[in-house]
Scaffold this active site. Structure first.
Site, PDB file in Angstrom:
ATOM      1  N   GLY A 238      -5.650   0.428  -3.029  1.00  0.00           N
ATOM      2  CA  GLY A 238      -5.343  -0.915  -3.505  1.00  0.00           C
ATOM      3  C   GLY A 238      -4.975  -0.912  -4.972  1.00  0.00           C
ATOM      4  O   GLY A 238      -4.473   0.076  -5.504  1.00  0.00           O
ATOM      5  N   SER A 239      -5.257  -2.018  -5.626  1.00  0.00           N
ATOM      6  CA  SER A 239      -4.891  -2.179  -7.036  1.00  0.00           C
ATOM      7  C   SER A 239      -5.804  -1.360  -7.938  1.00  0.00           C
ATOM      8  O   SER A 239      -6.912  -0.975  -7.561  1.00  0.00           O
ATOM      9  CB  SER A 239      -4.979  -3.654  -7.433  1.00  0.00           C
ATOM     10  OG  SER A 239      -6.335  -4.077  -7.445  1.00  0.00           O
ATOM     11  N   GLY A 243      -9.868  -0.679  -7.740  1.00  0.00           N
ATOM     12  CA  GLY A 243     -10.381   0.679  -7.777  1.00  0.00           C
ATOM     13  C   GLY A 243     -11.392   0.894  -8.887  1.00  0.00           C
ATOM     14  O   GLY A 243     -12.397   1.591  -8.696  1.00  0.00           O
ATOM     15  N   GLU A 260      -6.865   5.739  -4.156  1.00  0.00           N
ATOM     16  CA  GLU A 260      -5.406   5.705  -4.070  1.00  0.00           C
ATOM     17  C   GLU A 260      -4.963   4.350  -4.608  1.00  0.00           C
ATOM     18  O   GLU A 260      -4.940   3.354  -3.888  1.00  0.00           O
ATOM     19  CB  GLU A 260      -4.938   5.894  -2.618  1.00  0.00           C
ATOM     20  CG  GLU A 260      -5.378   7.204  -1.987  1.00  0.00           C
ATOM     21  CD  GLU A 260      -4.753   8.430  -2.622  1.00  0.00           C
ATOM     22  OE1 GLU A 260      -3.831   8.269  -3.446  1.00  0.00           O
ATOM     23  OE2 GLU A 260      -5.190   9.544  -2.305  1.00  0.00           O
ATOM     24  N   CYS A 294       3.093   1.859  -2.250  1.00  0.00           N
ATOM     25  CA  CYS A 294       2.572   2.464  -3.479  1.00  0.00           C
ATOM     26  C   CYS A 294       3.518   3.534  -3.991  1.00  0.00           C
ATOM     27  O   CYS A 294       3.497   3.889  -5.170  1.00  0.00           O
ATOM     28  CB  CYS A 294       1.169   3.031  -3.259  1.00  0.00           C
ATOM     29  SG  CYS A 294       1.037   4.115  -1.838  1.00  0.00           S
TER      30      CYS A 294
END
Length: 512
Positions: A238-239, A243, A260, A294
């Site tokens: 995610g963002s 994270g 990630e 991403c």
């Protein structure tokens, strides 16, 4: 849609929690399709009781599963891959309905699940340890790998099922049980895949709770998973902001994470590049999944000698782009996930203009069938613009120029993110420097292929604000296991390492 729902065992009202049985006594959410703004179905999310029950059942399943031989665990994953093959078309259409991806991308995501299952099956017979030369005679020194425990998988909307499979398939053959928290924006694909996994587990005799599901928001599920000491490993996609919060919490209890996070991916176009290939790769990388990967291409760094030609090729491609219903196979770009995502890109375009950037094409909202559509935006910018340093999660592409190759690498590396990167060149020295220690600082560096479209065989992930995690292929399986070092003495003496003598000459067997 009705046929897809029937084949995937979905209904108008769905339970969003699986803990060996289906439940869900929390708030009800409606899933609205970004294609036309229509309601697809509703989902009952997790309550506090649902959460506690799910974790307890997953732990119970793990304690049994870890005693199952690796190749036997692999057989369950093999059958899961086959079950996904049988329903590839229906799952691909469901991905499209929920995310707005074009059908080819939806089916491609399901193929990723199938591929990682195949990879994991082979890995189930190759959970290798090491034998190490001991400095003490009549001793054996070795390393082995054991199942780790519960693995929480927090996935994002843009790859609603593939990211789960990267983690879950490998964790399963490693002897772990997974608890999946999907994005609330894509709950139906998670339910459908979990139902398939449940059926396969019942057929093989595995406890279905090795693949558990918890649909809910950050407060009711996400934060609880991060706080829970019963879960030694969290894999979060995610963002960067998400994270950082998860990492601080999990590391604060000395747990492990696989992160990630953001990507601000660049593609360098050199003087010797095949410009047609470069333009095609940029085009797919920038507009595929409406720029919501991403790995999407967000910056193009062009040598001054070819910049005008690249701009012309991209402008022609953008003007020819078919935007519309992603269920139509002629469509190349569908909607964004929701209206908030469109608003975010519009805000970034305005910031670009405020800093002196120039929009060359697109960026406008589109009123199509009540969905969340916009034209992809192509813009001239400079590397030092504040907005260029940020990741805009949508179809906004910045065109930058360079004179010297070292300058191009510096521009490529001069952002906080470090996921994927690419160079197009026919100069072997440029290519080799790009993938060397002084080249791209990203976790993925490609030559003469784009930033987007990673294969499952290589470890996937990046550095810096991308989080440093690795998923999918290579030796990523080690993240889901605990390493144990063993020293085995098969002599009648007790020598110490490093030649230490404890107790003097009379110590006898306690001498090295």
């Amino acid at each position: 849609m009705q046929s897809v729902f029937e084949k995937l065992a979905l209904s108008e009202d769905n339970s969003g929690v699986f803990a060996g049985e289906w439940r869900g006594s929390g708030a009800k959410i409606d899933k609205i399709s970004p294609i036309d703004g229509q309601r697809l179905a509703s989902v009952r999310t997790a309550s506090e009781d649902d959460y506690q029950t799910t974790i307890a059942r997953a732990q119970e399943a793990f304690e049994k599963w870890r005693r199952t031989p690796g190749p036997v665990r692999g057989d369950t994953v093999r059958r899961l891959g086959n079950a996904l093959r049988e329903l590839k078309n229906e799952l691909g259409q469901l991905v499209t309905l929920e995310t707005g991806k074009i059908v080819a991308e939806g089916e491609g995501e399901v193929q990723e699940m199938i591929d990682i299952c195949d990879f994991a099956v082979g890995q189930s017979r190759m959970l290798y340890g090491l034998t190490i030369q001991s400095e003490r005679k009549s001793h054996r020194l070795m390393e082995q790998w054991h199942p780790f425990g519960l693995v929480a998988v927090i996935s994002a909307f843009n790859f609603p099922v593939a990211v789960w499979s990267w983690n879950a398939a490998l964790a399963a053959v490693c002897g772990d049980a997974t608890i999946w928290k999907p994005s609330e924006k894509t709950p139906l694909t998670a339910i459908a895949v979990t139902k398939i996994a449940e059926r396969v587990c019942r057929e093989t005799g595995a406890d279905p709770a090795i693949f558990s599901l918890l649909i809910g928001d950050r407060k009711t599920v996400g934060q609880k998973l991060a706080d829970d000491s019963r879960i030694p490993l969290i894999s979060a996609t995610g963002s960067v902001a998400m994270g950082l919060n998860v990492a601080k919490t999990v590391h604060g209890r000395l747990g492990k994470t696989i992160m990630e996070l953001g990507g601000n991916n660049a593609l360098i176009v050199c003087p010797t590049a095949d410009l047609e290939m470069a333009a095609q790769s940029i085009f797919f990388g920038a507009v595929g999944t409406a720029g919501q990967r991403c790995t999407s291409t967000r910056r193009v760094i062009m040598h001054e000698s070819v910049a005008d030609k690249v701009r012309k090729k991209l402008l022609a491609a953008y003007k020819s782009l078919t935007i519309g219903n992603p269920l139509d196979r002629k469509t190349l770009m569908g909607p964004m996930i929701d209206k908030g995502a469109v608003d975010m890109v519009q805000d970034s375009i305005q910031k670009l203009k405020d800093e002196g950037g120039e929009v060359l094409y697109g960026g406008e909202r589109m009123e199509l069938s009540g969905g969340c559509y916009m034209k992809p935006c192509l813009a001239n910018a400079k590397p030092n613009f504040k907005i260029v340093q940020e990741e805009t999660f949508g179809p906004l592409l910045y065109l930058l120029t360079y004179r010297d190759f070292d300058e191009a690498i510096a521009i490529q590396n001069g952002v906080p993110q470090g996921l994927t990167s690419s160079i197009f060149t026919n100069d072997v020295r440029e290519a080799e420097k790009f993938v060397s220690a002084v080249g791209s600082d990203c976790g993925i560096a490609n030559v003469n292929t784009g930033t987007s479209g990673a294969e499952i065989g290589g470890a996937f992930g990046g550095e810096k604000n991308t989080g440093g995690g690795r998923e999918s292929g290579s030796d990523s399986w080690k993240s889901y296991m605990r390493r144990q070092t063993n020293t085995i003495n098969f002599s009648s003496e007790l020598p110490l390492a490093q030649g230490i003598q404890f107790g003097g000459d009379d110590a006898g067997s306690a001498t090295a």
